[in-house]
Design an enzyme around this catalytic site. Structure first.
Site, PDB file in Angstrom:
ATOM      1  N   ARG A  69      -7.835  -3.402   4.160  1.00  0.00           N
ATOM      2  CA  ARG A  69      -8.979  -3.849   3.358  1.00  0.00           C
ATOM      3  C   ARG A  69      -9.155  -5.362   3.395  1.00  0.00           C
ATOM      4  O   ARG A  69     -10.250  -5.863   3.148  1.00  0.00           O
ATOM      5  CB  ARG A  69      -8.867  -3.310   1.931  1.00  0.00           C
ATOM      6  CG  ARG A  69      -9.120  -1.795   1.876  1.00  0.00           C
ATOM      7  CD  ARG A  69      -9.133  -1.258   0.462  1.00  0.00           C
ATOM      8  NE  ARG A  69      -7.809  -1.255  -0.139  1.00  0.00           N
ATOM      9  CZ  ARG A  69      -6.981  -0.214  -0.174  1.00  0.00           C
ATOM     10  NH1 ARG A  69      -7.350   0.934   0.362  1.00  0.00           N
ATOM     11  NH2 ARG A  69      -5.796  -0.320  -0.735  1.00  0.00           N
ATOM     12  N   GLU A 106       7.943   0.260  -3.678  1.00  0.00           N
ATOM     13  CA  GLU A 106       8.556   0.948  -4.815  1.00  0.00           C
ATOM     14  C   GLU A 106       9.746   1.774  -4.331  1.00  0.00           C
ATOM     15  O   GLU A 106      10.819   1.757  -4.916  1.00  0.00           O
ATOM     16  CB  GLU A 106       7.503   1.829  -5.472  1.00  0.00           C
ATOM     17  CG  GLU A 106       7.902   2.353  -6.837  1.00  0.00           C
ATOM     18  CD  GLU A 106       6.800   3.204  -7.455  1.00  0.00           C
ATOM     19  OE1 GLU A 106       6.995   3.652  -8.597  1.00  0.00           O
ATOM     20  OE2 GLU A 106       5.764   3.421  -6.807  1.00  0.00           O
TER      21      GLU A 106
END
Lengths: 182, 245
Positions: A69, A106
């Protein structure tokens, strides 16, 4: 709900064009979807204009965009300020010689790559992505650029998730954003 | 290199043939430099010929000026593209546009050439194919005031999507578009950096046509003509700036 800094009247239109999609990519995550901003030509143009107005005339020669993006917002900014665009990509996408920077997710790690020779020592650079969350990806991008001697002038994103404190993980580099989302 | 001018009868204006064999070991083009002489700007004669102000001469001069300008831009774009042998696997000659992006003038010219072609064509959608289509599509969309629609690999777009499967050399892949991004009757452009076999572009065309959109044209920086991707696009025409052999 999105919270906007009301410095500029264009910000409100940008903030309200961003769609929030709950439970994507997994339960509990409120995903900030900029594709709806891209469907609004005026909002998209205003987004780019706000960045260009800030960075024009600042002697920035490199705009580095983070896949994928960052590839949408980076090139229009680069074109407008006369800088080169450098894509920072996931592993094995860039052909030829690359340098690599690992960063923490994560669960597990990932890697960001940049072409050798794309950026010269001493160049002034911007790092662009659509959103900053934990700051892990942006931090890896800053490290890549600094390893080749570039000066990262600022990181610029459309959206910040301030509760995740990504701003504190940018090696002291300033962050500029248009919309905060709480 | 073979140049076609905007006025050529071949139907593929502005394409420059680029021979992949004429590259250095490191993938940089071996540039041919010759004398640059621009007629009628640089008059070789010590006086102005009597015909130089006639209307026909001036018309031809203007056309020649325009085509020379186009050719200069295309030449620069073509020579800014780097060729990397044996990527992503042995035997493939990879056309690397990242070096074009490092040349602000070449990048701007690339966008300008597309914008000049599409700006008055009532196009409301520019669809870009992940990921290199995301680099060229948005600047075009912004300039022609169209919306930009990203066409993505599976599970990247949040919310409701429609999906189109397409063939790879080994196996298949999928391309997705958001439901509601485009409306029936809209006129669309599809943008990618390169067309090879045409499989990806073909999937993109099908996605848009499934929701009732008219695909006006597919636009790529580079074509690999030997792979005949152009023939796989059905009714949709293809416009490219550089052909690489």
């Amino acid at each position: 709900m999105s919270d906007c800094k009301d410095k500029d009247p264009r910000i409100h239109g940008i903030a309200s064009s961003i769609r929030v999609v709950p439970n994507f990519p997994k339960p509990g995550i409120m995903f900030q979807d900029i594709t709806t901003l891209l469907l609004d030509p005026k909002a998209f143009k205003n987004t780019i204009d706000l960045f260009v107005e800030r960075y024009r005339g600042k002697n920035i020669s490199v705009v580095a965009g983070i896949e994928a993006r960052g590839f949408i917002f980076g090139p229009p900014i680069a074109l407008a300020i006369g800088a080169k665009f450098v894509p920072l990509r996931k592993p094995r996408k860039l052909p030829g010689k690359v340098i690599s920077e690992k960063y923490v997710l994560e669960y597990g790690t990932d890697c960001l790559e940049m072409h050798v020779g794309a950026v010269q020592d001493g160049e002034r650079a911007l790092v662009i992505d659509d959103l900053i969350a934990t700051g892990g990806t942006l931090c890896a991008a800053i490290k890549l650029l600094e390893r080749v001697g570039a000066e990262v002038v600022e990181c610029a994103c459309v959206i910040e998730l301030p509760e995740l404190k990504g701003r504190e993980r940018l090696n002291g580099k300033p962050l500029y954003i248009l919309v905060e989302s709480r | 290199m073979m140049y076609s001018t905007p006025f050529s009868s071949l139907g593929h204006p502005l394409a420059v043939q680029k021979d992949s064999r004429k590259y250095t070991r490191w993938g940089w083009p071996k540039e041919k430099k010759g004398p640059i002489f621009h007629f009628p700007f640089q008059n070789p004669l010590p006086f102005s010929p009597p015909w130089s102000s006639s209307p026909l001469f001036l018309q031809l001069s203007c056309k020649k000026m325009a085509s020379e300008y186009e050719d200069d831009r295309i030449a620069r774009i073509s020579s800014s593209i780097r060729v990397i042998p044996d990527f992503p696997k042995p035997g493939i000659i990879f056309q690397d546009i990242t070096t074009l992006l490092l040349d602000p003038k070449a990048f701007k010219d690339t966008i300008d050439l597309f914008v000049e072609r599409y700006k008055d064509k009532n196009i409301s959608v520019v669809a870009g194919i992940e990921a290199r289509g995301f680099i060229f599509g948005p600047p075009i969309a912004l300039a022609i005031e169209a919306k930009f629609v990203p066409l993505r690999k599976p599970k990247k777009l949040p919310g409701e999507v429609i999906s189109e499967e397409y063939s790879l050399e080994y196996g298949t892949d999928q391309m997705e578009m958001h439901v509601g991004a485009v409306q029936a009757g809209e006129r669309a452009l599809i943008v990618d950096d390169l067309i090879a076999t045409g499989g990806t572009l073909c999937a993109a065309i099908r996605l848009l046509e499934r929701v009732g959109v008219e695909v006006v044209e597919c636009a790529c920086v580079i074509e690999l003509p030997e792979l005949k991707g152009r023939d796989r696009l059905g009714e949709a025409p293809l416009f490219v700036l550089v052909k690489a052999t």
